[in-house]
Design an enzyme around this catalytic site. Sequence first.
Site, PDB file in Angstrom:
ATOM      1  CB  SER A  19      -6.122  -0.112 -24.117  1.00 49.07           C
ATOM      2  OG  SER A  19      -6.135   1.235 -24.563  1.00 49.07           O
TER       3      SER A  19
ATOM      4  CG  HIS B 228      -7.210  -2.112 -27.834  1.00 46.51           C
ATOM      5  ND1 HIS B 228      -8.058  -2.745 -28.723  1.00 46.51           N
ATOM      6  CD2 HIS B 228      -7.837  -0.958 -27.492  1.00 46.51           C
ATOM      7  CE1 HIS B 228      -9.147  -2.006 -28.904  1.00 46.51           C
ATOM      8  NE2 HIS B 228      -9.036  -0.906 -28.167  1.00 46.51           N
TER       9      HIS B 228
ATOM     10  CG  ASP C  49      -8.227   2.620 -27.446  1.00 48.53           C
ATOM     11  OD1 ASP C  49      -9.113   2.009 -28.090  1.00 48.53           O
ATOM     12  OD2 ASP C  49      -7.854   2.283 -26.305  1.00 48.53           O
TER      13      ASP C  49
ATOM     14  CG  MET D  50      -9.799   8.049 -29.357  1.00 48.83           C
ATOM     15  SD  MET D  50     -10.227   8.434 -27.658  1.00 48.83           S
ATOM     16  CE  MET D  50     -10.232   6.774 -26.945  1.00 48.83           C
TER      17      MET D  50
ATOM     18  CG  HIS E  80     -11.161   0.772 -30.994  1.00 52.08           C
ATOM     19  ND1 HIS E  80     -11.583   0.857 -29.681  1.00 52.08           N
ATOM     20  CD2 HIS E  80     -12.257   1.049 -31.761  1.00 52.08           C
ATOM     21  CE1 HIS E  80     -12.868   1.174 -29.659  1.00 52.08           C
ATOM     22  NE2 HIS E  80     -13.289   1.304 -30.898  1.00 52.08           N
TER      23      HIS E  80
ATOM     24  CG  MET F 120     -13.049   4.821 -31.182  1.00 49.07           C
ATOM     25  SD  MET F 120     -12.555   4.789 -29.448  1.00 49.07           S
ATOM     26  CE  MET F 120     -10.856   4.230 -29.622  1.00 49.07           C
TER      27      MET F 120
ATOM     28  CG  MET G 283     -17.358  -0.004 -28.256  1.00 54.11           C
ATOM     29  SD  MET G 283     -15.577   0.006 -27.956  1.00 54.11           S
ATOM     30  CE  MET G 283     -15.419   1.262 -26.689  1.00 54.11           C
TER      31      MET G 283
ATOM     32  CG  ASP H  33     -12.172  -1.436 -25.928  1.00 49.21           C
ATOM     33  OD1 ASP H  33     -11.600  -1.164 -24.853  1.00 49.21           O
ATOM     34  OD2 ASP H  33     -12.003  -0.786 -26.974  1.00 49.21           O
TER      35      ASP H  33
HETATM   36  C1  DX5 Z   1     -12.448   3.606 -25.041  1.00 47.40           C
HETATM   37  C2  DX5 Z   1     -11.351   2.760 -25.620  1.00 47.40           C
HETATM   38  C3  DX5 Z   1     -10.890   1.663 -24.705  1.00 47.40           C
HETATM   39  C4  DX5 Z   1     -10.294   2.158 -23.438  1.00 47.40           C
HETATM   40  C5  DX5 Z   1      -9.953   1.032 -22.522  1.00 47.40           C
HETATM   41  O1  DX5 Z   1     -12.803   4.572 -25.965  1.00 47.40           O
HETATM   42  O2  DX5 Z   1     -11.789   2.149 -26.801  1.00 47.40           O
HETATM   43  O3  DX5 Z   1      -9.990   0.806 -25.375  1.00 47.40           O
HETATM   44  O4  DX5 Z   1      -9.137   2.929 -23.649  1.00 47.40           O
HETATM   45  O5  DX5 Z   1      -9.498   1.569 -21.333  1.00 47.40           O
HETATM   46  P1  DX5 Z   1     -10.073   1.066 -19.936  1.00 47.40           P
HETATM   47  O6  DX5 Z   1      -9.724  -0.369 -19.844  1.00 47.40           O
HETATM   48  O7  DX5 Z   1      -9.343   1.920 -18.951  1.00 47.40           O
HETATM   49  O8  DX5 Z   1     -11.555   1.311 -19.943  1.00 47.40           O
HETATM   50 ZN    ZN Z   2     -10.492   0.561 -27.701  1.00 48.29          ZN
END
Ligand code: DX5
Ligand code: ZN
Length: 218
Positions: free
Chosen positions: A6, A31, A33, A35, A64, A66, A135, A173
Amino acid sequence: MKIAPSILSSDFSRLKDEIQAVESAGADWLHVDVMDGHYVPNITIGPVVVESIRKVTRLPLDVHLMITDPDKYAPEFIKAGADWVSIHPETCREPGATLKKIRDFGAKASVAVNPDVPLEKVEAYFPDIDMILMMTVFPGFAGQAFIEDVLPKITAARRQIKENGLSVLVEADGGIKADNIGRVVNAGAEVIVSGSGIFKTPDYAETIGMMRNAVGKE
Ligand code: DX5
Ligand code: ZN
């Protein structure tokens, strides 16, 4: 097992180098993320960044979402280069329609399941998805502690997919590192996301190698 670093934990001032470093270190996917400061209290990456990432790597992009309105934004991420798109069903008015839209735009569709959401809540989507994202932390931030209680749910999801003859990958994840990856894979996860577990270590190839070695040894 596929390993998906990620980039949230990477050094964004050197994003291209970081991506190419994990690619040559043996990562399978990347990956991403996304947000929005609404669904989660953090703001990260938009489609313009995904478009730039697409140009510097051949790795499949596992995006991903969010965000509060994935139905509106998923197509933009797919046009930018997303190969896989995960949505949180609680963010959609009609999750089934959003999943169909993701596939219609040419990406693989995935449903993300928060640690406190039982499998029964998402079972209905199984025929419409290519992956289920379990998750193992609450979404919002990198570097959180792995939630062990999710392991039986990963096992149950994998069993149910097999029993129904579906071709749905199980991804895990959050909080996964070389010291717990064995338990996550033994529980049934096939795609492993790791942010700080890789990017906060000095040698990505060594870390990914340790992760692959750890699998099957627990
Ligand atoms: C959390 C994310 C994860 C996160 C993973 O909201 O979806 O993908 O960034 O990071 P680590 O491996 O550091 O938990
Ligand atoms: Zn993620």
